[in-house]
Design an enzyme around this catalytic site. Structure first.
Site, PDB file in Angstrom:
ATOM      1  N   THR A   1       0.848  -1.199   0.000  1.00  0.00           N
ATOM      2  CA  THR A   1       0.000   0.000   0.000  1.00  0.00           C
ATOM      3  C   THR A   1       0.883   1.248   0.000  1.00  0.00           C
ATOM      4  OG1 THR A   1      -1.810  -1.107   1.122  1.00  0.00           O
ATOM      5  CG2 THR A   1      -1.717   1.275   1.382  1.00  0.00           C
ATOM      6  N   GLY A   2       0.380   2.316  -0.635  1.00  0.00           N
ATOM      7  CA  GLY A   2       1.118   3.582  -0.659  1.00  0.00           C
ATOM      8  C   GLY A   2       1.419   3.996  -2.085  1.00  0.00           C
TER       9      GLY A   2
ATOM     10  N   GLY B   1       3.534   1.882   7.838  1.00  0.00           N
ATOM     11  CA  GLY B   1       2.234   2.266   8.393  1.00  0.00           C
ATOM     12  C   GLY B   1       1.887   3.712   8.164  1.00  0.00           C
ATOM     13  N   GLY B   2       2.746   4.428   7.402  1.00  0.00           N
ATOM     14  CA  GLY B   2       2.439   5.818   7.063  1.00  0.00           C
ATOM     15  C   GLY B   2       1.102   5.924   6.332  1.00  0.00           C
ATOM     16  N   GLY B   3       0.732   4.855   5.649  1.00  0.00           N
ATOM     17  CA  GLY B   3      -0.552   4.820   4.936  1.00  0.00           C
ATOM     18  C   GLY B   3      -1.616   4.082   5.720  1.00  0.00           C
TER      19      GLY B   3
ATOM     20  N   ASP C   1       8.370   3.389   5.034  1.00  0.00           N
ATOM     21  CA  ASP C   1       8.604   4.764   5.462  1.00  0.00           C
ATOM     22  C   ASP C   1      10.069   4.978   5.826  1.00  0.00           C
ATOM     23  OD1 ASP C   1       5.854   5.771   5.301  1.00  0.00           O
ATOM     24  OD2 ASP C   1       5.477   4.206   6.773  1.00  0.00           O
TER      25      ASP C   1
ATOM     26  N   GLU D   1      -0.433  -5.231   6.060  1.00  0.00           N
ATOM     27  CA  GLU D   1       0.892  -5.322   5.424  1.00  0.00           C
ATOM     28  C   GLU D   1       1.773  -6.334   6.155  1.00  0.00           C
ATOM     29  OE1 GLU D   1       1.284  -0.822   3.562  1.00  0.00           O
ATOM     30  OE2 GLU D   1       1.998  -1.179   5.577  1.00  0.00           O
TER      31      GLU D   1
ATOM     32  N   LYS E   1      14.456   7.194   1.960  1.00  0.00           N
ATOM     33  CA  LYS E   1      13.887   6.348   3.023  1.00  0.00           C
ATOM     34  C   LYS E   1      14.977   5.606   3.809  1.00  0.00           C
ATOM     35  CE  LYS E   1       9.456   6.951   1.685  1.00  0.00           C
ATOM     36  NZ  LYS E   1       8.666   6.021   0.919  1.00  0.00           N
TER      37      LYS E   1
HETATM   38  C1  5RP Z   1       1.436   2.138   4.161  1.00  0.00           C
HETATM   39  C2  5RP Z   1       2.919   2.025   4.160  1.00  0.00           C
HETATM   40  C3  5RP Z   1       3.630   2.562   2.947  1.00  0.00           C
HETATM   41  O1  5RP Z   1       4.322   1.520   2.351  1.00  0.00           O
HETATM   42  C4  5RP Z   1       4.577   3.640   3.385  1.00  0.00           C
HETATM   43  O2  5RP Z   1       3.845   4.630   4.079  1.00  0.00           O
HETATM   44  C5  5RP Z   1       5.300   4.263   2.189  1.00  0.00           C
HETATM   45  O3  5RP Z   1       4.399   5.001   1.430  1.00  0.00           O
HETATM   46  P1  5RP Z   1       4.847   5.739   0.101  1.00  0.00           P
HETATM   47  O4  5RP Z   1       5.243   4.696  -0.881  1.00  0.00           O
HETATM   48  O5  5RP Z   1       3.608   6.498  -0.324  1.00  0.00           O
HETATM   49  O6  5RP Z   1       5.981   6.676   0.437  1.00  0.00           O
HETATM   50  O7  5RP Z   1       3.539   1.519   5.044  1.00  0.00           O
HETATM   51  O8  5RP Z   1       0.897   1.728   5.389  1.00  0.00           O
END
Ligand code: 5RP
Length: 262
Positions: free
Chosen positions: A33-34, A103-105, A92, A111, A129
């Site tokens: 996700t993300g 978990g940023g998303g 993240d 996940e 990152k």
């Molecule tokens: C979602 C996540 C994402 O993988 C993480 O936040 C990275 O997001 P992005 O690819 O938009 O930078 O852990 O829960």
């Protein structure tokens, strides 16, 4: 067409593009996700369309499942697939041992379940990152809504006995109310600045009543694919120690940028 993308998006795209090379015909795949994972889903859909690739997938969020289905990628429930060959997901933060903060998303629970149910986890990331030590990104912790203020207080108290630099805990909001995850839970973001012992923190957090799961992925990721804005990509395999540098031709990817979904 690529000029419309920011360097960070190009970096995410380059990592995503390279990561789908790990996908083989007949594989059972976990889809992360993300924004980086969304690029990967688009690249996967392209391989399905152009190369006739056949895969079964499990998505880590409703968002990803919707995107995948829209693009013609078949999505099934984890309970119907049970075990996966490979999960590709964003992150993240990642450290030199390929331990992660995710978990940023707000999808960390699914996940972690999906990544743990996979033979291999490939993480895709832009170079920003990478960190020497985890913790600059706030650590997401998924908690049950019932008594969440008490759970928050327990977490704050527990943090005093742990090796972290800062101890601020904030509930994640969406339009002024606690954000709800796909599982109907809340997210507490732990602003720790530096995590001295991620393995210990992950274990201790999960023992607190009300905590469902935390965003530390310890010894789960096998390979990181790091993208840069100019198309350069580094693949690092933690098990074999192999490091490989390649370049993704961004100019040849104009077709995929043309139907940007996000
Ligand atoms: C979602 C996540 C994402 O993988 C993480 O936040 C990275 O997001 P992005 O690819 O938009 O930078 O852990 O829960």
């Amino acid at each position: 067409m690529t000029a419309e993308l920011s360097p960070i998006d190009k970096a995410k795209y380059a990592a995503a593009r390279r990561s789908v090379d790990f996908v083989e015909n007949g594989m059972k795949l976990g889809l992360g996700t993300g924004s980086t994972a969304a690029w990967m889903v688009r690249c996967l859909a392209e391989r399905i369309r152009n190369d006739g690739l056949k895969v079964t997938t499990v998505a880590t969020s409703k968002r990803t499942a919707d995107l995948a289905r829209d693009l013609g990628v078949p999505v099934m429930a984890l309970d119907d697939v049970r075990w996966l060959d490979l999960t590709i997901d964003g992150t993240d933060e990642f450290d030199p041992n390929l331990n992660l903060i995710k978990g940023g998303g707000a999808a960390l629970l699914q996940e972690k379940i999906v990544a743990t149910a996979s033979d291999r986890m490939v993480v895709i990331a832009d170079a920003a990152k990478e960190v020497a030590q985890l913790g600059a990104f706030p650590l997401p912790v998924e908690v049950i809504p019932f008594g969440w203020q008490t759970t928050k207080a327990l977490i704050e108290e527990t943090l005093f006995s742990l090796d972290v630099l800062n101890r601020e805990v904030k509930v994640r909001l969406n339009r002024g109310k606690p954000l709800k995850t796909d599982g109907g839970n809340y997210i507490l973001d732990l602003h720790l600045k530096r995590i001295g012992n991620p393995r210990q923190l992950a274990l201790v957090l999960n023992q607190i009543p009300g905590v469902v799961e935390n965003g530390l992925f310890i010894d789960i990721c096998d390979i990181v694919v790091i993208g840069n804005g100019d198309g350069r990509v580094t693949v690092r395999d933690i098990n074999s120690g192999r490091v490989e540098d390649t370049t993704v031709d961004l100019a040849q990817s104009a077709n995929i940028f043309a139907d940007l979904g996000e």
